[in-house]
Scaffold this active site. Structure first.
Site, PDB file in Angstrom:
ATOM      1  N   HIS A   1       0.818  -1.211   0.000  1.00  0.00           N
ATOM      2  CA  HIS A   1       0.000   0.000   0.000  1.00  0.00           C
ATOM      3  C   HIS A   1       0.852   1.262   0.000  1.00  0.00           C
ATOM      4  CE1 HIS A   1      -3.901   1.824   0.227  1.00  0.00           C
ATOM      5  NE2 HIS A   1      -3.558   2.579   1.240  1.00  0.00           N
TER       6      HIS A   1
ATOM      7  N   GLU B   1     -10.850 -10.396  -4.652  1.00  0.00           N
ATOM      8  CA  GLU B   1      -9.434 -10.308  -4.274  1.00  0.00           C
ATOM      9  C   GLU B   1      -8.951 -11.507  -3.465  1.00  0.00           C
ATOM     10  OE1 GLU B   1      -9.047  -6.676  -2.056  1.00  0.00           O
ATOM     11  OE2 GLU B   1     -11.057  -6.894  -1.189  1.00  0.00           O
TER      12      GLU B   1
ATOM     13  N   ASP C   1      -4.180  -7.974  -4.025  1.00  0.00           N
ATOM     14  CA  ASP C   1      -4.460  -8.950  -2.966  1.00  0.00           C
ATOM     15  C   ASP C   1      -4.741 -10.332  -3.530  1.00  0.00           C
ATOM     16  OD1 ASP C   1      -3.991  -7.447  -0.729  1.00  0.00           O
ATOM     17  OD2 ASP C   1      -6.080  -6.871  -0.404  1.00  0.00           O
TER      18      ASP C   1
ATOM     19  N   CYS D   1      -8.792  -3.321 -11.133  1.00  0.00           N
ATOM     20  CA  CYS D   1      -8.242  -2.106 -10.534  1.00  0.00           C
ATOM     21  C   CYS D   1      -6.927  -2.350  -9.800  1.00  0.00           C
ATOM     22  CB  CYS D   1      -9.255  -1.457  -9.590  1.00  0.00           C
ATOM     23  SG  CYS D   1      -9.976  -2.560  -8.365  1.00  0.00           S
TER      24      CYS D   1
END
Length: 451
Positions: A57, A309, A333, A380
């Site tokens: 992240h 995910e 993920d 995404c």
């Protein structure tokens, strides 16, 4: 941790990196998302850490801010400590190369590279007003991910057709207290209105992993989670369903913002159909409460979608698609859970591979399920921003991609050069592979041919 304890005991506000002189390269053993959110791009020109990975992240946030970064650079702290004071550091975020105290020739080569990169970006800027349509005439929805409101000008300049993933964690990450419905509504409304009619997909709070929040901890929502593996514990929708007051406040704010422009709501970390059903019941309950208060809402509630995910969600995509209005594949993920590799751990960074055959087969399965059930599906994850992979993703059946704003022109260029029939044949060839190295070789060869 020690600095945070002292700051809280002394009731001092969160300090940023405003004291850094412009052109600073930040070198650290580790940088958490909470720290990355405080970085001023006008002062910090690059970031290098010993820990972390290219898809954790922190790395995603730094890319969103347009800051070159290399994560997992072993030995960089020792090298920087031995370098002369104010020595330059070359940070090439594209290649992952870091050079501490380079010689004159290496520095000049890097400067030439920076100038060439700037010229290329100027050329790509001409694509801003052109549509994302393949060479064979098929339209593709190309949107941008948003980490922080500071990215809005970058998204406007990129030519993205809306926001495909608005990560709402920035509202909580360095907050002293939890943002209430009014505070969240003000932020969401500003973002939605800034899109000027283009859609905004707002993902509800996805807490977990390496993210930290003093406000959530102090409010008791993260109590007892310290010893758990945060990636497998109470995160995403699991947390929100256990904390309905937190969930309802955010949903109310999103519903109010949806009166000011097209909005979609995205649920993170979904593995069960029952979770989607529970979330929809809460959404409808919140909408009824707002209407009783005569709050302005659209006549039709925003579409409710789910993030795919985990392998469980991907394998059960058919059932989830029957309950959800749309699907969004989060490959960051999905790769981590499929390969059992922490995407933020430098020690296993070489094992993390978003184009591993197992991951690609799951992506193909989700795209097929969405097409079969006539549900919109987007991707995404970070691989959506790699133009070398655009033909493969199109060949797998995806027609909606969302990536960081800086990658939008590159991906649009790849889309406009793609022939769908060629992409489909390429994707079939890739899906037949079992060796990750062979997949990478095929991708490199296809890209080299410029097909």
């Amino acid at each position: 941790i020690a600095r945070r304890l002292i700051r809280n005991l002394a009731a001092q506000p969160v300090a940023g990196y405003s004291a850094f002189p412009p052109g600073t390269v930040l070198v650290a053993e580790q940088l958490r998302p909470a720290d990355a959110a405080l970085i001023d791009p006008s002062r910090v020109s690059g970031v290098v850490t010993e820990d972390g990975g290219a898809t954790d992240h922190t790395a995603i946030m730094l890319r969103a801010l347009g800051i070159p970064a290399v994560m997992g650079a072993a030995g960089v702290c020792a090298a920087a400590s031995l370098a002369p004071a104010n020595a330059p550091i070359i940070v090439d975020g594209g290649s992952g190369i870091v050079v501490v105290a380079p010689d004159a020739a290496t520095l000049e080569t890097a400067r030439i590279g920076v100038a060439a990169y700037a010229r290329e970006r100027q050329k790509l800027a001409r694509l801003r007003r052109l549509k994302a349509v393949t060479a064979s005439g098929e339209p593709v929805e190309l949107q941008a991910n948003l980490e922080l409101p500071a990215e809005l000008p970058l998204i406007a300049q990129s030519g993205a057709a809306g926001i495909g993933l608005l990560r709402t964690e920035f509202l909580f990450i360095n907050a002293e207290t939890l943002p209430d419905e009014a505070a969240q509504f003000a932020v969401y409304r500003e973002i939605v209105e800034s899109m000027s009619g283009d859609p905004t997909t707002i993902r509800v709070l996805d807490w977990g992993g390496e993210k930290q929040s003093d406000a959530l901890t102090q409010a008791g929502f993260l109590a007892g989670m310290g010893d758990l593996n945060p990636a497998l514990g109470l995160r995403g929708l699991r947390l929100l369903l256990r904390a309905p007051e937190l969930f309802e406040a955010q949903l109310a704010a999103i519903l109010r913002a949806s009166a000011h422009g097209p909005v979609r709501i995205l649920l993170p970390m979904v593995t069960l159909v029952a979770e989607v059903q529970a979330a929809r019941e809460i959404l409808e309950r919140v909408a009824r409460r707002l209407r009783r208060r005569r709050v302005k809402l659209p006549s039709t509630l925003p579409p409710l979608g789910v993030m795919i995910e985990t392998p469980a969600a991907a394998l059960n995509a058919d059932a989830l698609a029957l309950e959800a209005d749309f699907l969004a594949i989060g490959t960051n993920d999905l790769a981590m859970y499929t390969l059992a590799v922490d995407r933020g751990a430098a020690e296993v960074a070489d094992l993390y591979n978003s184009v591993h055959p197992a991951v690609l087969k799951l992506v193909a399965r989700v795209a097929s399920a969405a097409l079969r059930l006539r549900r919109p599906v987007s991707l995404c994850g970070e691989i959506g921003g790699d133009p070398r992979l655009t033909p493969l993703l199109l060949g797998l059946g995806l027609r909606s991609l969302s990536t960081n704003a800086s990658s939008v022109p590159l991906v649009k260029q790849a889309i406009r050069s793609a022939e769908i029939e060629s992409c489909v044949r390429f994707a079939r060839q890739v899906l037949d592979q079992t060796d990750p190295a062979r997949v990478s070789a095929l991708i490199a060869a296809f890209h080299a041919r410029g097909v």
